[in-house]
Each structure stands twice: as C-alpha cells, then as structure tokens.
Design a protein around this motif. Structure first.
Motif, short mmCIF file in Angstrom:
data_model
loop_
_atom_site.label_atom_id
_atom_site.label_comp_id
_atom_site.label_asym_id
_atom_site.label_seq_id
_atom_site.Cartn_x
_atom_site.Cartn_y
_atom_site.Cartn_z
N GLY A 14 -4.45 5.67 -0.13
CA GLY A 14 -5.80 5.20 -0.42
C GLY A 14 -6.81 5.49 0.67
O GLY A 14 -8.02 5.45 0.43
N TRP A 34 -10.70 6.41 0.12
CA TRP A 34 -11.72 5.52 0.68
C TRP A 34 -12.71 6.32 1.51
O TRP A 34 -13.92 6.15 1.39
N VAL A 41 -10.81 5.15 -9.16
CA VAL A 41 -10.36 3.89 -8.56
C VAL A 41 -10.39 2.76 -9.59
O VAL A 41 -9.46 1.96 -9.67
N VAL A 42 -11.44 2.69 -10.39
CA VAL A 42 -11.53 1.65 -11.41
C VAL A 42 -10.39 1.79 -12.42
O VAL A 42 -9.73 0.80 -12.78
N GLU A 100 -3.33 -0.90 -16.89
CA GLU A 100 -1.93 -1.14 -16.55
C GLU A 100 -0.97 -0.16 -17.22
O GLU A 100 0.01 0.24 -16.61
N ALA A 160 0.83 -1.20 0.00
CA ALA A 160 0.00 0.00 0.00
C ALA A 160 0.87 1.25 0.00
O ALA A 160 1.89 1.32 0.66
N GLU A 178 -7.44 3.31 -12.01
CA GLU A 178 -6.16 3.02 -11.38
C GLU A 178 -5.96 1.54 -11.14
O GLU A 178 -4.84 1.03 -11.22
N ASP A 179 -7.04 0.81 -10.84
CA ASP A 179 -6.91 -0.61 -10.52
C ASP A 179 -6.80 -1.49 -11.76
O ASP A 179 -6.15 -2.53 -11.71
N TYR A 180 -7.43 -1.11 -12.86
CA TYR A 180 -7.55 -2.03 -13.99
C TYR A 180 -6.81 -1.62 -15.26
O TYR A 180 -6.72 -2.42 -16.18
N ARG A 226 -3.54 5.00 -18.63
CA ARG A 226 -4.10 5.34 -17.33
C ARG A 226 -4.13 6.85 -17.13
O ARG A 226 -5.14 7.41 -16.70
#
Length: 130
Positions: free
Chosen positions: A20, A24, A87-88, A94, A16, A90-92, A99
């Motif tokens: 975040g 959150w 968030v979506v 690559e 981490a 940044e997470d998915y 991005r």
C-alpha cells in the motif's frame, strides 16, 4: 472445532500486505501535481469562456505550452481517478469476482477515456481539427 491458536497467531497474515505504500505515495504525488495543473486549467477555461471553437483552437495552437499542460492535466487526472477508485473498490467490495471485474472496468474506463482525451487534444493541437 476449537482452535488452539492464540489471538496473535490468528491475526498474523491478516495485517498490511506492504504494497500500500506505493499506492499511497502515488495518490499523494498525483494530488500535488494536480494543484497547479487545475489552477492553470481553471484559468484557461475562464479565458476561453467567451470564445468559439475557432478561438479555442487558436489558443491551443498558439503555444506548445498549452497542449502540453492540457495533456498533463488529463493524464494526471485520470491516473489520480484510477488510483482513488482502485482503493475504494479494494476496500469496500468483498466478493473476489465482483472486485476483479470492477478493477478491470475501472482500468478500462480510465485508460479509454484518458487515451481519447489525449488523442483529441493532440489532434487539435497538431492541426487535424475541422
């Protein structure tokens, strides 16, 4: 080339990033704020379902509470949408360039659409409607 690092050594720095927590909390605060605002918005839409444009303008200008809550609903909705999409992405996504481009597009679309919506509400509420 063989690495002499231990599994713990390889994992350090990959955990981490400690940023975040703010995102959150922001998501949760906007979600909680949206509950009463959306309930009010649904009630407002049901009241205005049979009204024409003049009736909607009359309802919006009848009390300062109506445009205030409408602006709050729009602003909090777009903040929540922006945070969720960020968030979506940044997470998915690559690839760094993709991005970054999508994050900028997300920011631009949310800011533009939110600004236009708030401007429209305020224009009608302050008597600039035709």
């Amino acid at each position: 080339m063989a690495s002499y690092r231990t599994p713990l050594g390889r994992a350090r720095g990959l955990g981490a990033a400690k940023h975040g927590v703010g995102e959150w909390i922001s998501e949760r605060v906007t979600a909680v704020a949206l509950v009463p605002l959306v309930l009010w918005g649904v009630f407002a839409v049901l009241r205005l379902a049979g009204a024409d444009y003049a009736g909607a303008v009359a309802w919006l200008t009848a009390s300062p509470l109506n445009p205030t809550l409408m602006v709050l609903l729009v602003v909090v909705s777009f903040l929540h949408m922006h945070g969720g999409m960020r968030v979506v992405i940044e997470d998915y996504i690559e690839k760094t360039l993709s991005r970054t481009g999508l994050l900028l597009l997300n920011l631009f679309v949310c800011a533009l659409a939110g600004t236009l919506a708030v401007f429209s509400i305020l224009k009608v509420a302050l008597g600039g409607a035709l």
